[in-house]
Write an enzyme that holds these catalytic residues in place. Sequence first.
Site, PDB file in Angstrom:
ATOM      1  N   ASP A 223       0.854  -1.189   0.000  1.00  0.00           N
ATOM      2  CA  ASP A 223       0.000   0.000   0.000  1.00  0.00           C
ATOM      3  C   ASP A 223       0.893   1.243   0.000  1.00  0.00           C
ATOM      4  O   ASP A 223       2.127   1.125  -0.051  1.00  0.00           O
ATOM      5  CB  ASP A 223      -0.961  -0.016   1.203  1.00  0.00           C
ATOM      6  N   HIS A 293      -2.776   3.350  -4.394  1.00  0.00           N
ATOM      7  CA  HIS A 293      -2.223   2.767  -3.156  1.00  0.00           C
ATOM      8  C   HIS A 293      -0.812   2.250  -3.422  1.00  0.00           C
ATOM      9  O   HIS A 293      -0.454   1.156  -3.000  1.00  0.00           O
ATOM     10  CB  HIS A 293      -3.125   1.643  -2.638  1.00  0.00           C
ATOM     11  N   GLU A 356      -9.833   2.899  -5.355  1.00  0.00           N
ATOM     12  CA  GLU A 356      -9.466   4.254  -4.956  1.00  0.00           C
ATOM     13  C   GLU A 356      -8.258   4.791  -5.732  1.00  0.00           C
ATOM     14  O   GLU A 356      -7.173   4.963  -5.177  1.00  0.00           O
ATOM     15  CB  GLU A 356      -9.176   4.267  -3.444  1.00  0.00           C
TER      16      GLU A 356
HETATM   17  C1  ACM Z   1     -11.104  -0.404   0.324  1.00  0.00           C
HETATM   18  O1  ACM Z   1     -11.554  -0.365   1.454  1.00  0.00           O
HETATM   19  N1  ACM Z   1     -10.479   0.637  -0.196  1.00  0.00           N
HETATM   20  C2  ACM Z   1     -11.235  -1.581  -0.516  1.00  0.00           C
END
Ligand code: ACM
Length: 556
Positions: A223, A293, A356
């Site tokens: 991440d 991420h 995201e």
């Molecule tokens: C997430 O909670 N961004 C998958």
Amino acid sequence: MLTPPEDTRGGAVGTRSGIIAAMASPLVAALLLSSQAALPPALLAVVPRPVRIERGEGAFVLGPATRLRADASLRRTAELLQEELRRATGWSFPLLDSFAPADPGAPEIRLRIDRSLAGLGSEGYRLTSTPGGVEISAAAAAGAFYGVQTLRQLLPPELLRKAKTPGVRWEIPAVRVEDRPRFSWRGSHLDVARHFMPKRAVLDHIDLMALHKLDVFHWHLTDDQGWRIEIRKYPRLTEVGSRRRESQLGRDEEKGDGTPHGGFYTQDDVREVVRYAAERFVTVVPEIEMPGHAQAILAAYPDLGNTPAPVEVWTRWGISERVLSVDERTIAFLTDVLAEVVDLFPSTYVHVGGDEVPPAEWEASPAARERMREVGARSPEELHSWLMGRVGAFLASKGRRLVGWDEILDGGPPPPGAVVMSWRPAKGGLEAVRAGLDVVMAPTTHTYLDYYQSKEPGEPLAIGGFLPLETVYAFEPVPPELEGGERTSCILGAQAQLWTEFLATPEAVQYMAWPRLAALAEVVWSPRESRDLADFRARLAPHLRRLDALGVRHGS
Ligand code: ACM
């Protein structure tokens, strides 16, 4: 009272904390009331509740003469049971193979394959205990393993302690159990990127999963805040990407704790975890996040980004705006990394994140805009979809299936064979099921165990939200819209999420996981018709003593 959750995710719509605010508590209350159907009180405290469990007369009591007997293909399962029985009782429990001469009347726990039980599926089993002994039979090895998990719960909780407990009557009530799971994907996700969890903690988590008949460990390895898996071709991923200078202090983005944080798993560690999990019938699904991420990647290899501006491994929570480029060089990097990942993890499923992805950098980058023109993408979402197509094709060439969070649907159909992990409650899941795609349900409303489990004062600081045990237990993976006979076989199952921004230690993770993950285990294993909160609560009290015996920190 809990203060309303702060927005720890940068406030963007569709982020985890945005969704927290949208949770509908009156609906939850209604669900709880409707689940109080009158079932008899639990006879035996097995969690998750078996399909059928009937009490017989008397009990089998273990003693120094008790032996184990197992078919050759069940030997490892029998050895795991043997180790535990020896440790708890101090007796030897010799393990015989099934061809060793029978000694009629000798007290035995027998594990055997019985193809005639194929109707129970590969994970189903039959367990019969009488005063004379125990027999666990199943059509396949996984089923026998789950029979042993039930047996472990039929014994006194002291079985699970790390040391011998003298003076216990090691009694197994006479029962007849027939059991099989409702769903094949019974998952537990763990984020080791925001906070690294030592290998031993990961193995302990897998042990707990197995005790609850959970079978997919979704290992969130990368991440913005850390890269946690050794990749031979790109050593800077761990040399640079596995360490951050400090971490955000609580909810205040302005403040850091001044303490470096880091850690990663070597490829040998990974192999050990995968092997350990396999012995417990748990599949490890690795997650390598892309193209968002990904700030830890960019700290190690800035050339893979959209701008030359250097970044460090992120020291704050939320969603970084820095994302990977869509250049061929970056795609080659991603497929190189996935090639090593595929070699390490036998799982059919490989998770590539996809959630995201802030569009700002692609919108501003001439190279990304040129790529959009070239591939006919009309938006960043379509470009994302194109990238997932490239990565999905690579995985398919290795015989694997791409798994992605439900954003992989936003810019068009996902790659052939992809599995959608539906986390945004209002999106994804239903749409994907209707399109005939395989789906794993993981909605924030019922499965995000990083949300508060209680409103009592003194709870450790969490990301926000409110997800009590009862709400997890009330979760129904098949959306009500599909109950009219629409095809639901593409719902592979469901899983719970443990994101670790606010969970810095294995003990903190355990406290958020248990017993809510036990409730989730019952959701995905037990028949829907037998779901009953009062009955679950009655079984939970003795079950918590098992968690205590294991030394697990838990809620209530
Ligand atoms: C997430 O909670 N961004 C998958």
